[in-house]
Motif scaffolding. Structure first.
Motif, PDB file in Angstrom:
ATOM      1  N   LEU A  23      -9.193  37.966  13.228  1.00 58.10           N
ATOM      2  CA  LEU A  23      -8.148  37.128  13.759  1.00 58.10           C
ATOM      3  C   LEU A  23      -7.741  37.885  15.052  1.00 58.10           C
ATOM      4  O   LEU A  23      -7.380  37.383  15.865  1.00 58.10           O
ATOM      5  CB  LEU A  23      -7.238  36.744  12.722  1.00 58.10           C
ATOM      6  N   VAL A  24      -7.335  39.010  14.814  1.00 63.47           N
ATOM      7  CA  VAL A  24      -6.562  39.935  16.025  1.00 63.47           C
ATOM      8  C   VAL A  24      -7.617  39.815  17.301  1.00 63.47           C
ATOM      9  O   VAL A  24      -7.256  39.368  18.328  1.00 63.47           O
ATOM     10  CB  VAL A  24      -6.504  41.399  15.591  1.00 63.47           C
ATOM     11  N   PHE A  25      -8.745  40.109  17.202  1.00 55.50           N
ATOM     12  CA  PHE A  25      -9.865  40.051  18.146  1.00 55.50           C
ATOM     13  C   PHE A  25      -9.945  38.633  18.842  1.00 55.50           C
ATOM     14  O   PHE A  25      -9.917  38.378  20.037  1.00 55.50           O
ATOM     15  CB  PHE A  25     -11.145  40.577  17.746  1.00 55.50           C
ATOM     16  N   ALA A  26      -9.938  37.774  17.879  1.00 54.37           N
ATOM     17  CA  ALA A  26     -10.187  36.364  18.581  1.00 54.37           C
ATOM     18  C   ALA A  26      -8.908  36.217  19.395  1.00 54.37           C
ATOM     19  O   ALA A  26      -8.935  35.264  20.330  1.00 54.37           O
ATOM     20  CB  ALA A  26     -10.226  35.300  17.328  1.00 54.37           C
ATOM     21  N   HIS A  27      -7.483  36.331  18.828  1.00 58.09           N
ATOM     22  CA  HIS A  27      -6.493  36.159  19.556  1.00 58.09           C
ATOM     23  C   HIS A  27      -6.505  36.793  20.879  1.00 58.09           C
ATOM     24  O   HIS A  27      -6.255  36.337  21.864  1.00 58.09           O
ATOM     25  CB  HIS A  27      -5.447  36.717  18.644  1.00 58.09           C
ATOM     26  N   LEU A  28      -7.056  38.145  20.882  1.00 51.81           N
ATOM     27  CA  LEU A  28      -6.735  38.778  22.140  1.00 51.81           C
ATOM     28  C   LEU A  28      -7.919  38.224  23.016  1.00 51.81           C
ATOM     29  O   LEU A  28      -7.754  38.018  24.284  1.00 51.81           O
ATOM     30  CB  LEU A  28      -7.389  40.398  21.847  1.00 51.81           C
ATOM     31  N   LEU A  29      -8.987  37.610  22.677  1.00 57.07           N
ATOM     32  CA  LEU A  29     -10.019  36.942  23.411  1.00 57.07           C
ATOM     33  C   LEU A  29      -9.288  35.648  24.105  1.00 57.07           C
ATOM     34  O   LEU A  29      -9.807  35.322  25.498  1.00 57.07           O
ATOM     35  CB  LEU A  29     -11.297  36.653  22.690  1.00 57.07           C
ATOM     36  N   ASP A  30      -8.433  35.001  23.323  1.00 57.90           N
ATOM     37  CA  ASP A  30      -7.981  33.788  23.878  1.00 57.90           C
ATOM     38  C   ASP A  30      -6.845  34.420  24.880  1.00 57.90           C
ATOM     39  O   ASP A  30      -6.650  33.643  25.922  1.00 57.90           O
ATOM     40  CB  ASP A  30      -7.177  33.132  22.805  1.00 57.90           C
ATOM     41  N   VAL A  31      -6.085  35.319  24.715  1.00 58.08           N
ATOM     42  CA  VAL A  31      -4.773  35.673  25.442  1.00 58.08           C
ATOM     43  C   VAL A  31      -5.056  36.400  26.792  1.00 58.08           C
ATOM     44  O   VAL A  31      -4.591  36.677  27.868  1.00 58.08           O
ATOM     45  CB  VAL A  31      -3.827  35.768  24.791  1.00 58.08           C
TER      46      VAL A  31
END
Length: 103
Positions: A23-31
């Motif tokens: 979920l951290v990596f998914a968030h970083l991909l988004d932002v």
């Protein structure tokens, strides 16, 4: 790793609350889609202190653990990853002088 050496670098450190590393990596991909996630470390759970000790001296480890406060996740953005200023879910704890292995 033959010929590897430790070098001193400034590591950007962020704190937040996430249920899992993916979920951290998914968030970083988004932002921050331009961030090179191969140079980002996500630290969670009981292993945080041990993993921090691989990057920072003891006094810095203690400072970062105190700064973690109510959060449960630390994100280390190594210099090669690119620039990241933080997000609504990841608060900047500032740069910390640490060390990394390089060939």
């Amino acid at each position: 790793m033959t010929g590897a050496r430790q070098i001193d670098v400034d590591i950007a450190v962020f704190a937040g609350r996430f249920d899992s590393q993916p979920l951290v990596f998914a968030h970083l991909l988004d932002v921050a889609p331009d961030l090179d996630l191969g140079h980002v470390e996500v630290l969670q759970d009981r292993g945080i202190r041990r993993r921090l000790e691989g990057f920072f001296p003891p006094q810095t480890v203690t400072r970062l653990l105190v700064a973690l406060d109510e959060d449960d996740t630390l994100v280390l953005v190594l210099p090669e990853a690119g620039f990241f200023e933080g997000s609504a879910r990841l608060s900047a704890l500032g740069p910390a002088r640490g060390r990394v292995l390089r060939a």
